[in-house]
Design an enzyme around this catalytic site. Structure first.
Site, short mmCIF file in Angstrom:
data_model
loop_
_atom_site.label_atom_id
_atom_site.label_comp_id
_atom_site.label_asym_id
_atom_site.label_seq_id
_atom_site.Cartn_x
_atom_site.Cartn_y
_atom_site.Cartn_z
CE LYS A 1 -3.85 -2.36 2.23
NZ LYS A 1 -4.62 -2.66 3.43
CD GLN B 1 -3.62 -4.45 6.47
OE1 GLN B 1 -3.76 -3.37 5.91
NE2 GLN B 1 -3.93 -5.58 5.87
CG ASP C 1 -9.62 -0.07 4.93
OD1 ASP C 1 -9.40 -0.46 3.77
OD2 ASP C 1 -9.06 -0.56 5.93
N1 GUN Z 1 -6.91 -6.87 6.09
C1 GUN Z 1 -7.14 -7.53 4.95
N2 GUN Z 1 -7.68 -6.71 4.03
C2 GUN Z 1 -7.78 -5.50 4.61
C3 GUN Z 1 -8.26 -4.25 4.16
O1 GUN Z 1 -8.71 -4.06 3.03
N3 GUN Z 1 -8.19 -3.24 5.07
C4 GUN Z 1 -7.71 -3.40 6.32
N4 GUN Z 1 -7.70 -2.36 7.15
N5 GUN Z 1 -7.26 -4.56 6.76
C5 GUN Z 1 -7.30 -5.60 5.91
#
Ligand code: GUN
Length: 295
Positions: free
Chosen positions: A53, A97, A120
């Site tokens: 990311k 995350q 998100d």
């Molecule tokens: N863990 C797995 N996919 C995601 C996501 O898209 N966002 C977040 N915050 N955690 C994740």
């Protein structure tokens, strides 16, 4: 004829190339879009995602911050980090995350994120606004990516029967909300299946479009697919493969070889939905920065 491959890798690259001049334009107005990612603990898969990311963000010329906190971080300490990011004018969007360590209540943390910075799309306010079709809400990146993948590869969504396998908050449920919306990329008839669905293959075979997000390797077999259907495989599962350098390889939730003989189009794993997810996170962050600039 084997199914056409829908390349998320290519479509994601095309979308990122479109986002780049928008970043430049905002920077010329004195605003550098900023994304922060908070990682608690040392889960190896999460570390990989977070790095990806940050890298994608920097590559697009956006400001990126990664905040790494130890596994033993308390809920209050994490909430204080969220508060700081909420107040930080250089950060237009951020995410924590998941999964979080067991001693932290994820719901409480998600609720603390300002909905205007929740790129998100996991805050209940965004979930609700997506569900009622508000075009200004932030949809979660994975289902939003699937929707763009379908639109950009010329798949007819309007009026089609979409069958979704999986009812998670991250994919299945918001996917249904997006495809039901009364606008471009929506207007589908949507069925959501899950572990309690009776006669699952009978239901999946109804789908003009079949979207699979249940996290089980090769779960969907060729006989579960309607001939000519479009198959979107959201799964990424590690399976042992002594022949590969890493000792494992990635496979989707769909038996790709079998599905390719039945479907008209299909996403591969890797290189399908995955690259779209990060692209949509960048897309949402850019939206957040643009809105911030307007207010
Ligand atoms: N863990 C797995 N996919 C995601 C996501 O898209 N966002 C977040 N915050 N955690 C994740």
């Amino acid at each position: 004829m084997p199914a056409r491959i829908i390349s998320g890798k290519d479509i994601a690259a095309e979308m990122r190339a479109e986002l780049e001049p928008q970043v430049v334009e905002l920077k010329q107005r004195g605003i550098t879009p900023g994304l922060a990612v908070v990682l608690v603990g040392e889960d190896p898969a999460s570390q990989v995602y977070v790095r990806m990311k940050a890298k994608a963000c920097e590559k697009l010329g956006m400001h990126s911050e990664t905040i790494t906190l130890p596994e033993a971080t308390t809920e209050d300490e994490l909430l204080a980090t969220v508060d700081r990011l909420n107040a930080n004018p250089a950060i237009h969007g951020f995410l924590v995350q998941l999964p979080l360590p067991d001693h932290i209540d994820s719901e409480r943390v998600l609720l603390r994120i300002l909905p205007t910075k929740d790129v998100d799309g996991f805050h209940p306010e965004n979930v609700g606004r997506v569900a009622v079709g508000d075009p200004t809400a932030f949809p979660p990146a994975t289902p939003f990516g699937v929707q763009h993948l379908l639109m950009r590869s010329g798949v007819q969504i309007d009026g089609s029967h979409v069958v979704i396998v999986g009812r998670s908050n991250i994919v299945g449920r918001p996917m249904a909300s997006l495809l039901l919306q009364r606008r471009k990329g929506g207007n589908a008839t949507v069925t959501v299946c899950h572990s309690h669905t009776k006669n699952l293959p009978d239901v999946t075979r109804l789908g003009d479009i079949l979207i699979v997000a249940i996290g089980k390797a090769n779960f969907v077999t060729g006989d579960m697919i309607r001939p000519g259907a479009v198959v979107i495989d959201v799964g990424t599962n590690r399976v042992d493969d002594p022949a590969s350098e890493k000792g494992y390889r990635l496979v989707g939730d769909v038996d790709f070889e079998a599905a390719q003989q039945v479907a008209s189009a299909i996403t591969p794993v890797p290189g399908g939905v995955g690259p779209m997810t990060i692209t949509m996170l960048l897309y949402n962050t850019l939206q957040a920065a643009r809105r911030w600039a307007e207010n």
